[in-house]
Design a protein around this motif. Sequence first.
Motif, short mmCIF file in Angstrom:
data_model
loop_
_atom_site.label_atom_id
_atom_site.label_comp_id
_atom_site.label_asym_id
_atom_site.label_seq_id
_atom_site.Cartn_x
_atom_site.Cartn_y
_atom_site.Cartn_z
N LEU A 260 0.81 -1.34 0.08
CA LEU A 260 -0.02 0.01 0.00
C LEU A 260 0.86 1.31 -0.06
O LEU A 260 0.68 2.40 -0.74
N LEU A 261 2.17 1.20 0.89
CA LEU A 261 2.74 2.51 0.77
C LEU A 261 3.54 2.74 -0.51
O LEU A 261 3.86 3.77 -0.65
N THR A 262 4.20 1.45 -1.00
CA THR A 262 5.20 1.44 -2.28
C THR A 262 4.65 1.08 -3.38
O THR A 262 4.92 1.49 -4.58
N GLY A 263 3.54 0.44 -3.49
CA GLY A 263 3.14 -0.33 -4.65
C GLY A 263 3.74 -1.39 -5.27
O GLY A 263 3.51 -1.84 -6.17
N LYS A 264 4.70 -2.09 -4.31
CA LYS A 264 5.49 -2.76 -4.76
C LYS A 264 5.22 -4.33 -3.77
O LYS A 264 4.85 -3.84 -2.78
N GLU A 265 5.50 -5.37 -4.23
CA GLU A 265 5.75 -6.57 -3.36
C GLU A 265 6.88 -6.83 -2.57
O GLU A 265 7.88 -7.05 -3.30
N GLY A 266 6.89 -6.81 -1.10
CA GLY A 266 8.21 -6.99 -0.69
C GLY A 266 8.49 -8.39 -0.65
O GLY A 266 9.62 -8.65 -0.07
N MET A 267 7.73 -9.32 -0.60
CA MET A 267 7.91 -10.66 -0.46
C MET A 267 7.02 -11.48 -0.87
O MET A 267 5.75 -10.95 -1.51
N GLY A 268 7.14 -12.84 -1.08
CA GLY A 268 6.16 -13.70 -1.60
C GLY A 268 5.31 -14.34 -0.77
O GLY A 268 5.64 -14.27 0.62
N HIS A 269 4.21 -14.93 -1.06
CA HIS A 269 3.42 -15.44 -0.19
C HIS A 269 3.72 -16.87 0.45
O HIS A 269 3.33 -17.24 1.44
N GLY A 270 4.85 -17.45 -0.20
CA GLY A 270 5.24 -18.57 0.38
C GLY A 270 5.86 -18.33 1.92
O GLY A 270 6.06 -19.22 2.50
N ASP A 271 6.45 -17.07 1.90
CA ASP A 271 7.18 -16.67 3.11
C ASP A 271 6.19 -16.65 4.24
O ASP A 271 6.41 -16.87 5.60
N PHE A 272 4.98 -16.14 3.95
CA PHE A 272 3.88 -16.28 5.03
C PHE A 272 3.62 -17.76 5.59
O PHE A 272 3.67 -17.87 6.66
N LYS A 273 3.54 -18.67 4.71
CA LYS A 273 3.14 -20.08 5.03
C LYS A 273 4.67 -20.94 5.57
O LYS A 273 4.17 -21.53 6.56
N LEU A 274 5.63 -20.36 5.20
CA LEU A 274 6.72 -21.07 5.98
C LEU A 274 7.04 -20.49 7.28
O LEU A 274 7.05 -21.32 8.23
N LEU A 275 6.65 -19.14 7.80
CA LEU A 275 6.79 -18.68 8.90
C LEU A 275 5.36 -19.36 9.84
O LEU A 275 5.55 -19.68 11.00
N ALA A 276 4.13 -19.58 9.24
CA ALA A 276 3.48 -20.17 9.87
C ALA A 276 3.61 -21.72 10.12
O ALA A 276 3.09 -22.00 11.14
N ALA A 277 4.18 -22.43 9.29
CA ALA A 277 4.75 -23.62 9.46
C ALA A 277 5.78 -23.64 10.75
O ALA A 277 5.51 -24.45 11.52
N LEU A 278 6.52 -22.58 10.90
CA LEU A 278 7.42 -22.69 11.79
C LEU A 278 6.71 -22.34 13.18
O LEU A 278 7.14 -23.00 14.26
N GLY A 279 5.60 -21.38 13.07
CA GLY A 279 4.99 -21.14 14.26
C GLY A 279 4.18 -22.42 14.89
O GLY A 279 3.98 -22.46 16.06
N ALA A 280 3.72 -23.27 13.94
CA ALA A 280 3.15 -24.51 14.23
C ALA A 280 4.05 -25.54 14.78
O ALA A 280 3.70 -26.06 15.79
N TRP A 281 5.24 -25.46 14.49
CA TRP A 281 6.50 -26.32 15.31
C TRP A 281 6.92 -25.69 16.68
O TRP A 281 7.14 -26.41 17.54
N MET A 282 6.90 -24.36 16.61
CA MET A 282 7.66 -23.86 17.82
C MET A 282 6.85 -22.79 18.59
O MET A 282 7.03 -22.37 19.58
N GLY A 283 5.56 -22.46 18.17
CA GLY A 283 4.81 -21.40 18.91
C GLY A 283 4.81 -20.16 18.71
O GLY A 283 6.05 -19.92 18.01
N PRO A 284 4.27 -19.19 19.22
CA PRO A 284 4.05 -17.74 19.00
C PRO A 284 5.30 -17.20 19.48
O PRO A 284 5.75 -16.22 18.92
N MET A 285 5.75 -17.56 20.66
CA MET A 285 6.98 -17.09 21.34
C MET A 285 8.40 -16.92 20.37
O MET A 285 9.34 -16.32 20.53
N ALA A 286 8.34 -18.04 19.59
CA ALA A 286 9.48 -18.28 18.81
C ALA A 286 9.39 -17.13 17.58
O ALA A 286 10.35 -17.10 17.01
N LEU A 287 8.21 -16.56 17.26
CA LEU A 287 8.21 -16.01 15.79
C LEU A 287 9.14 -14.64 15.83
O LEU A 287 9.67 -14.34 14.80
N LEU A 288 8.96 -13.77 16.89
CA LEU A 288 9.71 -12.82 17.00
C LEU A 288 11.25 -12.90 16.75
O LEU A 288 12.13 -12.28 16.07
N PRO A 289 11.96 -13.86 17.62
CA PRO A 289 13.39 -14.09 17.47
C PRO A 289 13.72 -14.63 16.06
O PRO A 289 14.66 -14.25 15.37
#
Length: 285
Positions: A197-226
């Motif tokens: 919305l700010l730049t009109g460009k795509e900063g990352m792909g949708h696969g990045d969302f799914k990969l981080l979601a998978a890691l969240g499923a393995w390690m929980g929300p407290m691991a996401l920020l680190p």
Amino acid sequence: MPDLPLSVWIALAAVLGLLVGSFLNVVILRVPERMAAEWRREARDILELEAADETLPPGIVREPSHCPHCKHPLSAADNIPLFGWLLLGGRCRYCKVRISIQYPLVELLSGMLSAVMVWKFGPTWPALAGLILTWTLIALSGIDFRTQLLPDQLTLPLLWLGLLLALKAMFIATPAAIVGAAIGYLSLWSVYWLFKLLTGKEGMGHGDFKLLAALGAWMGPMALLPIVLISSLIGAIVGGSLIALRRHESGVPMPFGPFIAMAGWVWFVAGDSLLHIYLRLTGLR
């Protein structure tokens, strides 16, 4: 399981990792080609275009290994993980074209990380689950590095496996896995849309969302920020170094998936120790 010394289990894990690494090279090279061919076929069907006379690229199971240049089938000796590449001097036995350094690097990385996983958990079911996580992250990193794609065929099974393991509370409880998956996806999804919305460009792909979601499923929300912080740090260091060495042009997109995978694996193996060190350095403990 047999009562063997831990050192033996670690050595066996390293050998297994080398063997699996050879298969991961096949996945890294063939899955994107297969996906692209299937996308072209589906696009022609949707647009009602005449079917093209196109043979699908080799799959990852049935077709034997072959030289990507001359297409000559490889012998069993050529396929020995790591050592086959060394014995051949890094060149194809048949056409003498140089073999990509990716092959021995992926095999070596798979062997080393597999050994670390068994050293961490011992000969246990969590170690087996950790090996699956490790091998999937290596495959995803290799594919994303080469093509800037993170296939759903790998990210989504990794996500579902993390949620299923949480039913037995192997690493975290079920509620933490569900919340971790949701926050992992929505956090990068929100950053993506804000940036767009700010730049009109795509900063990352949708696969990045799914990969981080998978890691969240393995390690929980407290691991996401680190994980996000570590991956951003690794990405800044690697990207800055490549630009400084003129190996990468400024402004050209760089895949972020490998950095998320690196950070996720590090936190999975050493998150507790890293958190303890941080708390001691900051005086919070």
